[in-house]
Design an enzyme around this catalytic site. Structure first.
Site: not given
Ligand code: NAD
Length: 462
Positions: A170, A245, A279, A369
């Site tokens: 997804k 992650e 990230c 962040e």
């Molecule tokens: P997000 O958590 O809003 O979304 C990530 C994914 O989760 C998306 O596909 C979203 O549709 C899905 N999602 C959202 N709500 C959900 C729920 N209730 N249940 C299941 N899935 C759900 O994050 P974002 O804004 O897309 O990405 C940015 C974040 O990701 C930042 O905090 C960043 O640090 C983190 N990130 C971490 C890494 C790592 O490797 N540690 C890498 C990249 C990004």
């Protein structure tokens, strides 16, 4: 931009159960460039069933054959790298050269590394009177963010396939076109039907349904700590494996003996790259009091050169969020030396490269962040103080240490509570384990350590 109006399930593009769609917007000009289905729980269920049905045959496929499919996948990604870069640029807004080298280049390297690992990993070992088999965990539910849209998918799909797992992805709602292009690549690579499935959709609908699905054996999530916490709770209640992650707030520690200009310039470039949406970005620069003002001047000059060349952030929502943090920094008394909350352009989701000095460890901009092109510069009195500040957040994903002597930098890095540290500007290694200490996550991605997340052991005693 090309988009599919179906979901890739069981080896073909199939209509979604509902009619809702997600509009994909180009963050540079705010124009709609595509529409994809907003999948529902019903679609997720269909995809998970396909993955479950495909599991026994794929799990039993000899590792050499899985390696061959991954090699083919790598080759398709190479052949289509220009299309990948253009698609990432269109939906994420990253400048094209960055999309070519990083957004297209890194996934090619990662897919190649897993082709090699699938061929060489020891899936069976002898321990005394036991034979230990490394077996696939089963059906994987993968949920990915938009910041590195292809890399985040490949970092989960490639090890899953190498391990013999089947998978439902997804992808993030802001960047589904890159995910669709990847599904085409998987198809072209001859991966059997049902082994890889793609359900585009909203996080709280399709994402949540995937995380909660009882027939998913492992949930692998990359995204924010807030959503990761929810997913961890759901997986824990179901006694299901989970890999998380999450976010980061990494420190770039410049020790007094370091080459200051180099450390500052590389540090600024690190934060500005991908418009700060990384990230593992080193968003807190730590400089000794004696060299603080010199570092601030160097950082200001380096950041000012970027202007709007870094590209926008991904969405209006993200732009508002980042601008909110800049305003909060000002309100809490940090000194703005470059940039500010005013966008760099009228159209598009641009944020000016921003540098704050006189940032103290407890300020919001030093703790949370921001995920935008915003650098904070903090001062430390001595090494112990630097370590306290570096370790003083809930996160622990990455970091950097600079010193005149590598041994000195390594000694400091070993005391940091974080998953990876670049020493004097060390390069990204796509085969080294990547993942967080503390609230930055659970588990590791990439290389052999990433493969281990998708395997479970069975011991046979003789
Ligand atoms: P997000 O958590 O809003 O979304 C990530 C994914 O989760 C998306 O596909 C979203 O549709 C899905 N999602 C959202 N709500 C959900 C729920 N209730 N249940 C299941 N899935 C759900 O994050 P974002 O804004 O897309 O990405 C940015 C974040 O990701 C930042 O905090 C960043 O640090 C983190 N990130 C971490 C890494 C790592 O490797 N540690 C890498 C990249 C990004």
């Amino acid at each position: 931009m090309k988009s599919h109006d179906g979901l890739y399930i069981d080896g073909a593009w199939r209509p979604a159960a509902g009619r809702d769609v997600i509009e994909v917007v180009n963050p540079v000009d705010e124009q709609v460039i595509g529409r994809v289905p907003a999948g529902t729980a019903e679609d997720v269920d269909t995809a998970v069933r396909a993955a479950r049905a495909a599991l026994p045959a794929w799990a039993a496929t000899p590792p050499a054959e899985r390696a061959a499919r991954l090699t083919a996948l790598r080759d398709v990604l190479v052949a289509r790298k220009d299309e990948i870069a253009e698609t990432v640029t269109a939906e994420l807004g990253a400048p094209l050269p960055f999309s070519q080298t990083v957004h297209a280049g890194v996934p090619i390297a990662v897919a190649g590394s897993y082709a090699e690992l699938a061929a060489t990993h020891v899936f069976e070992e002898r321990v005394g009177n036991s034979t230990v088999h490394h077996e696939p965990v089963g059906v994987v539910g993968a949920i990915t963010p938009w910041n590195y849209p292809l890399h985040q998918i490949v970092a989960k799909v490639a090890p899953a396939l190498a391990a013999g797992c089947t998978i439902v992805v997804k992808p993030a709602e802001d960047t589904p076109l890159t995910a669709q292009l990847f599904a085409e690549a998987v198809h072209e690579a001859g991966v059997p039907a049902g082994v890889f499935n793609l359900v585009t959709g909203l996080g709280p609908v399709a994402g949540q349904a995937l995380a909660e699905h009882p027939d998913v054996d492992l949930v692998s999530f990359t995204g924010s700590t807030a959503v990761g916490r929810k997913i961890g709770t759901v997986a824990g209640a179901a006694v299901k494996k989970v890999a998380l992650e999450l976010g980061g707030k990494s420190a770039n520690v410049i020790l007094p003996s370091a080459d200051l200009a180099k450390a500052v310039n590389v540090g600024v470039a690190n934060v500005m790259s991908n418009s700060g949406q990384t990230c593992s970005a080193w968003t807190r620069m730590l400089v000794h009091t004696d060299r603080y003002e010199e570092a601030v001047e160097l950082a200001a000059a380096a950041a000012a050169k970027y202007g709007d060349r870094i590209g926008p952030v991904v969405s209006a929502r993200q732009q508002a969020r980042v601008r909110g943090y800049i305003e909060q920094g000002l309100a809490e008394g940090a000194r703005l030396v470059v940039g500010g909350a005013e966008p760099a352009r009228e159209t598009g989701y641009f944020v000016s490269p921003t540098v704050f000095a006189d940032v103290t460890p407890e300020m919001t901009i030093a703790q949370e962040e921001i995920f935008g092109p915003v650098l904070t510069i903090l001062r430390y009195a001595d090494e112990e103080d630097a370590l306290r500040i570096a370790n003083g957040t809930v996160y622990g994903l990455a970091g950097a240490v600079w010193a005149g002597d590598e041994t000195e930098a390594v000694a400091f890095a070993r005391r940091m509570d974080t998953g990876q540290v670049d020493i004097n500007g060390g390069r990204f290694n796509p085969s080294a384990p990547f993942g967080g200490y503390k609230q930055s996550g659970v588990g590791r991605e990439l290389g052999a350590h990433g493969l281990a997340e998708y395997l479970q052991t069975k011991s046979l005693q003789f």
